[in-house]
Design an enzyme around this catalytic site. Structure first.
Site, mmCIF file in Angstrom:
data_model
loop_
_atom_site.group_PDB
_atom_site.id
_atom_site.type_symbol
_atom_site.label_atom_id
_atom_site.label_comp_id
_atom_site.label_asym_id
_atom_site.label_seq_id
_atom_site.Cartn_x
_atom_site.Cartn_y
_atom_site.Cartn_z
ATOM 1 N N LYS A 116 73.144 89.263 -21.764
ATOM 2 C CA LYS A 116 72.736 88.459 -20.621
ATOM 3 C C LYS A 116 72.104 87.125 -21.002
ATOM 4 O O LYS A 116 72.282 86.119 -20.314
ATOM 5 C CB LYS A 116 71.783 89.248 -19.718
ATOM 6 C CG LYS A 116 72.363 90.564 -19.198
ATOM 7 C CD LYS A 116 73.686 90.389 -18.486
ATOM 8 C CE LYS A 116 74.376 91.728 -18.261
ATOM 9 N NZ LYS A 116 75.790 91.606 -17.892
ATOM 10 N N GLU A 200 62.949 86.859 -16.132
ATOM 11 C CA GLU A 200 63.597 85.920 -15.229
ATOM 12 C C GLU A 200 62.726 85.733 -13.999
ATOM 13 O O GLU A 200 62.066 86.676 -13.561
ATOM 14 C CB GLU A 200 64.931 86.554 -14.799
ATOM 15 C CG GLU A 200 65.993 85.592 -14.369
ATOM 16 C CD GLU A 200 67.287 86.348 -14.080
ATOM 17 O OE1 GLU A 200 68.192 86.334 -14.931
ATOM 18 O OE2 GLU A 200 67.362 86.966 -13.015
ATOM 19 N N HIS A 235 67.941 98.343 -6.864
ATOM 20 C CA HIS A 235 68.990 97.556 -7.513
ATOM 21 C C HIS A 235 70.317 98.277 -7.626
ATOM 22 O O HIS A 235 71.207 97.859 -8.364
ATOM 23 C CB HIS A 235 68.537 97.072 -8.897
ATOM 24 C CG HIS A 235 67.256 96.303 -8.830
ATOM 25 N ND1 HIS A 235 67.180 95.039 -8.307
ATOM 26 C CD2 HIS A 235 65.995 96.660 -9.159
ATOM 27 C CE1 HIS A 235 65.916 94.633 -8.338
ATOM 28 N NE2 HIS A 235 65.169 95.599 -8.850
ATOM 29 N N ARG A 292 84.957 93.196 -15.693
ATOM 30 C CA ARG A 292 85.691 94.436 -15.403
ATOM 31 C C ARG A 292 85.885 94.535 -13.898
ATOM 32 O O ARG A 292 85.386 93.715 -13.144
ATOM 33 C CB ARG A 292 84.874 95.632 -15.884
ATOM 34 C CG ARG A 292 83.446 95.549 -15.312
ATOM 35 C CD ARG A 292 82.674 96.796 -15.324
ATOM 36 N NE ARG A 292 81.282 96.584 -15.020
ATOM 37 C CZ ARG A 292 80.747 96.622 -13.806
ATOM 38 N NH1 ARG A 292 81.511 96.826 -12.758
ATOM 39 N NH2 ARG A 292 79.456 96.431 -13.613
#
Lengths: 508, 175, 508, 175
Positions: A116, A200, A235, A292
């Site tokens: 990431k 983040e 999430h 994907r």
């Protein structure tokens, strides 16, 4: 064109891929772990090979075993599905080394997007907007705290190798950073075999918007419009839809352009998804790119008319994209994930045997499932039962259809989230399109509402008649009339088949 | 005797319910003094189909306990899950006595499925409130908090952190 | 908007209508005959009322009983489905007399189109092309023979009140006229309670093309493109599709214009179908107009995106049509009718209990069904099990999907036409679009082809292992592992549930 | 004894088939001299799932006669319906004798479902070819022709035209 495809996955997505293969006249090869001998994908495939025990690390994550099966069976391609090895660059490399076609992007693209922090740097370089945060994985608490102060609270701690909400934690103040990092690292290690995490900025109550993109080996990349997946719990996506009620044609074009920009930065080939966070002012930020097929790809299929697996196979075979222009989204599609889990007990997984299963049907209803009546949801894997996807001429019709289809869905033997899902789609805030990622916290109790007095009466009457018949031992007479004869001569009362832990009711 | 009287209970509220089977195979059911004509059959290997005064209902009826005669049921009626207990008068008196006893006794928290103990949030001797988290189990790749089923004292902890546990394994006892 | 709709029908179409009602928040009322207490429509409705014994004349055709139920239940509308009372003008009149909304056209339109010879005259007057034939019903043999000579052989004898192939006979020479008329009259009397028949020129190997039309109460009438239903057995539709591979956009426009012309001639309101015969040179002739929903309406829904039942309800409520222009057909849809019948024995109905039922799923697959596992197909009504409808981006994809979906469809307990349907869609002539009404006679044997040696080996191995386990009485061990627990503690061998007459194999 | 030899027959062609159960629960099956490793289970309340030398098959296996021990099966294998008979050696000899006898004897034509006799196409004493139509029954709103199951002579007609008949009613006999 490919002749034989090994599907390196299990459950509904393996069956999904094999269905399109069967339509195209392509042979399929299943791999299965010990408890998955009974799984539908094992039964559905042309060929099936055992690859080890239940633990994924010993079976579905074993690149060596899977490559071995591919060679033994003569498969000329491998479809990785989602999860498992689908975003492992070394798997794509291993396929390439053996001359087996990997149905997915290059290992370079997987690497660029899979880690990431690297993806963030790549996106920044490509001019794609990202959420402010650390560009590298954090390694020690001290630097983590320093970064945290720079970014400001609340902030997110995320697994660098992650996806699907695993290894992700929100942190409100400095004192929580330590334990949150530890939990995230533990989950990341367990889920991805890599405990790197990064920090983040937290975007308050955003929408989760993602853009389906598709590239071919001839340099063409298009987008296939957005999906909205804001209805999430911890999430984990719960309800997904296409198009987003929050996105108009101008914004759609802008989102598509950014997604293509992101994909081009890594010379993307095949199906991929650029996930974005969007705030109330329609500012959006790159979240991650999934290299994907997504769980929620059917809502794109139903609004574009493109079979994404068929398209993947064509692209992997070297064909050009079937569409070089983005189709205008047609109507509206919604997906609900049916899980064996108990909303009343913190959404605890509820493994067990599906003693009875009735899936909905009729106009605009699609079921993607890897289970059947009598199948046992084991504790080894995700407790997903089915994906229920509906299509309607517009969002209202689609929402009504979803509620109707959910009303027809009956699963006995395990506790499910079906009535919870109905409460979501029946909620006025859902109808209003007020779908930020805090939707469930904001609008839905975990407790289901009290039943109406009529329903309570019906329950009492049913139970009393059942008890009456039991105590009168008149059972046999009831069964003979029209009952399922699979109980043979057994009295319906004596049969355990339909007796199961449909939980959630409160006993006296 | 083709007429029988039960006590139907839901959330500690009791109703009297009288069931009588008629010659044509349907039922006369009197619930809280109101009479209903009920046509009831089981189809599809178990689903109850009831036509109650011309209203049609599919009902999934599952036993809530191991013993048939306990009369504990969970019913799925038009999307709502409703727990009811139906017992004849004699049985009702018995279970009331048992019920009170078992509510007061020690409660064992068990693992709902195979997994691993991630964290134990309490110590032996600690007092806990009903519904407060006591232990975290990782199963099916997710961490799941188990909560206290009653207020009381942690009298025993049978597992340790990082230990693998089977489904239904005893984890700790609240007295 | 309507609040409560009585569905004066049974089986899949009753469930189909109720599903849309449930989506729209409209209460539903079922009526059921004695053997239909167990039918899905009885269970699916909000309310259900018994209306008599099995014989339709004593239940589903009893206008008085149905109107009574409507009044008792407070239904404000009646949906007639197809068949039964759907094309009886007196039923529409009876609804009107009681102030109940009839979801269908005016009784005038039903009368004009229902009596076939009157319809022919009306169409001739409206300038719609018709097949040459008698304008009145024939009453005596002498005049029938005279008309027959004028029209020429071969010719068709048809029930004036008819539809669906009942009371229809082809005659090649004068000597056959007598017995053919008698048979047709007998069938017509039994099916429609009216033995009038008429004569018509036989169009050699035509295509059956029909146009869906829709009118509202404000004078708007549009067409929703054509369906092709040429694959028929004894004038019963077997496979239907939209659009027709034989129709291009210019011809589609011409067909649509003629269909609208026909509908306007009777001030048509609601959903209707103009059936046409089309010869190899694309000349077409009016065959009949069905003033109701068709069995095959789903292929129009999947290629236009319009829920025809929802549209019917809106139109009946006084709303304007949702579309005032014809949507361009999107992709391709095919329907196959799954019947409990035995192709090896002259398609003899095969009533019985569905001891096991597995219906297909996945992308582009729709099931419209009125049955469930354990349901008994009774000899009293049409032996239809389900309608299987698929959608694909084009005709090739749709055909492949149909074959795949049929491969997933398993019904035990009765003999079905599933493998026969697969042979149709796998046939090169079907792929080539060579679909005249003689398709089945021309291309398909009733006998199924011999199994491949591999399949034969698999059958032998399965049976031998089954026999081995039976003779070793090790049954219980097999069941416990992962079998459906609905057999309780019974040995799988002792259970009758899955033992049934899947016929068509030849024993040694 | 965990090894057993059968004769499997399809359309009068016989094959030898040896089944042996191995310790791990799978089977070694030798068919016409070729050995196969077979993993076989029943799922979904009856469907057989076989993995034969790594090829996966779902097989619906239904008994073709009332008696389990007759060994008559109808198998649905990847869309093909295949009739096979599997018997051990002793049983095989027995059924051959019976089989021959019953093929030659009189055959009764029965009504496959309730309906009405529409037309009788033959007379007593008439000779008929195998597969020629003999009687028309109306059922489920359709007329259905029943055909002669063998060539022979119509020895008896038990019904008359317009008569209502039950399912399985005897209609006529061909000798």
């Amino acid at each position: 064109m490919l002749k034989k495809v090994l599907v390196a996955n299990r459950g509904e997505i393996a069956v999904r891929v094999m269905r399109t293969c069967r339509e195209m006249g392509i042979q399929t090869v299943a791999v299965f772990s010990e408890p998955d001998r009974a799984a539908l994908h094992t039964r559905y495939a042309s060929e099936a090979y055992a690859i080890g025990p239940a633990a994924s690390a010993e079976s579905y994550l074993r690149i060596d075993k899977i490559i071995d099966v591919a060679k033994k069976s003569g498969a000329d391609a491998i479809h990785p599905g989602y999860g498992f090895l689908s975003e492992r660059a070394e798997f794509a490399d291993a396929c390439a080394a053996e001359g087996i076609c990997f149905i997915g992007p290059s290992s370079h693209a997987i690497t660029q997007m899979g880690e990431k922090t690297l993806a963030r740097r790549t996106m920044i370089a490509a001019g794609v907007p990202v959420v402010p945060g650390t560009e590298q994985a954090v390694t020690d608490l001290e630097s983590a705290l320093k970064h945290a102060e720079e970014i400001g609270f609340p902030l997110m701690i995320k697994a660098a190798a992650g996806g699907g909400g695993k290894g992700m934690r929100r942190v409100f103040e400095a004192s929580e950073v330590k334990s949150a990092i530890e939990t995230a690292q533990r989950e990341a290690q367990a889920a991805f075999g890599d405990n790197s995490v990064y920090l983040e900025r937290y975007i308050g109550n955003p929408r989760h918007i993602e853009v389906q993109i598709f590239g071919d080996q001839h340099g063409n990349i298009i987008h296939l419009n957005e999906r909205e997946c804001s209805i999430q719990r911890r999430h984990q996506k719960v309800i997904e839809e296409a198009p987003s009620a929050f996105v108009d044609p101008q914004l759609r074009e802008k989102l598509g352009a950014v997604a293509i920009q992101a994909a081009k930065a890594v010379d993307y080939v095949g199906a991929g998804t650029v996930e974005l966070l969007m705030d109330e002012d329609k500012n959006f930020y790159f979240l991650e790119m999934n290299t994907r097929l997504q769980v929620e790809h059917p809502v794109t299929e139903l609004t574009t008319g493109i079979d994404l697996v068929r398209e993947q196979i064509h692209v992997a075979s070297g064909d050009k994209l079937s569409h070089l222009e983005t189709p205008v989204p047609r109507g509206h599609s919604i997906e609900a994930r049916i899980y064996a889990e108990d909303p009343q007990r913190g959404f605890m997984p509820s493994p067990g045997q599906l003693s009875f299963l009735r899936q909905p049907g009729g106009y605009g209803v699609r079921i993607d499932s890897g289970v059947y009546a009598g199948y046992e949801i084991t504790p080894h894997y995700d407790p997903m039962i089915s994906k229920l996807i509906v299509w309607g001429a517009n969002r209202v019709e689609a929402t009504q259809r979803m509620d109707r289809a959910l009303s027809e869905f009956v699963v006995n033997g395990v506790t499910t989230n079906i009535s919870y899902l109905r409460r979501i789609v029946q909620h006025p805030a859902f109808a209003a399109g007020d779908t930020q990622t805090n939707f469930l916290e904001k609008y839905l109790d975990d407790e289901s509402p009290a039943p109406s007095s009529t329903k309570l009466d019906v329950a009492k009457i049913s139970a009393a008649i059942r008890q009456y018949e039991f105590s009168h031992e008149l059972a046999n007479r009831m069964v003979t009339q029209q009952g399922d004869s699979s109980t043979g001569g057994l009295s319906a009362w004596a049969s355990n088949g339909r007796r199961a832990n449909l939980r959630g009711g409160s006993y006296e | 005797m083709n007429k029988q009287t039960f006590v139907a209970s839901h959330q500690k509220v009791n109703s009297e319910i009288v069931v009588e089977k008629t010659k044509d195979g349907s039922y006369l059911v009197t619930l809280d003094g109101v009479e209903h004509v009920v046509d009831a059959h089981q189809y599809e290997g178990g689903t109850w189909s009831l036509i109650i005064d011309n209203s049609s209902y599919d009902v999934e009826l599952e036993l809530g306990s191991e013993s048939e005669s306990d009369g504990e049921y969970t019913a799925l009626v038009r999307g709502s899950v409703v727990g009811v207990t139906v017992q004849d008068e004699r049985r009702k008196r018995l279970s009331l006595q048992e019920g009170t006893a078992s509510q007061d006794g020690p409660q064992t928290i068990t693992s709902p499925m195979p997994g691993k103990v991630v964290k134990i949030l309490v110590e032996e001797g600690q007092e806990v409130e009903e519904n407060s988290p006591v232990i975290v189990i990782e199963a099916m790749k997710m961490e799941n908090e188990l909560r206290a089923v009653k207020s009381g004292t942690i009298s025993k902890i049978m597992v340790s952190e990082a230990e693998a546990v089977e489904g239904n394994a005893k984890l700790l006892i609240i007295s």
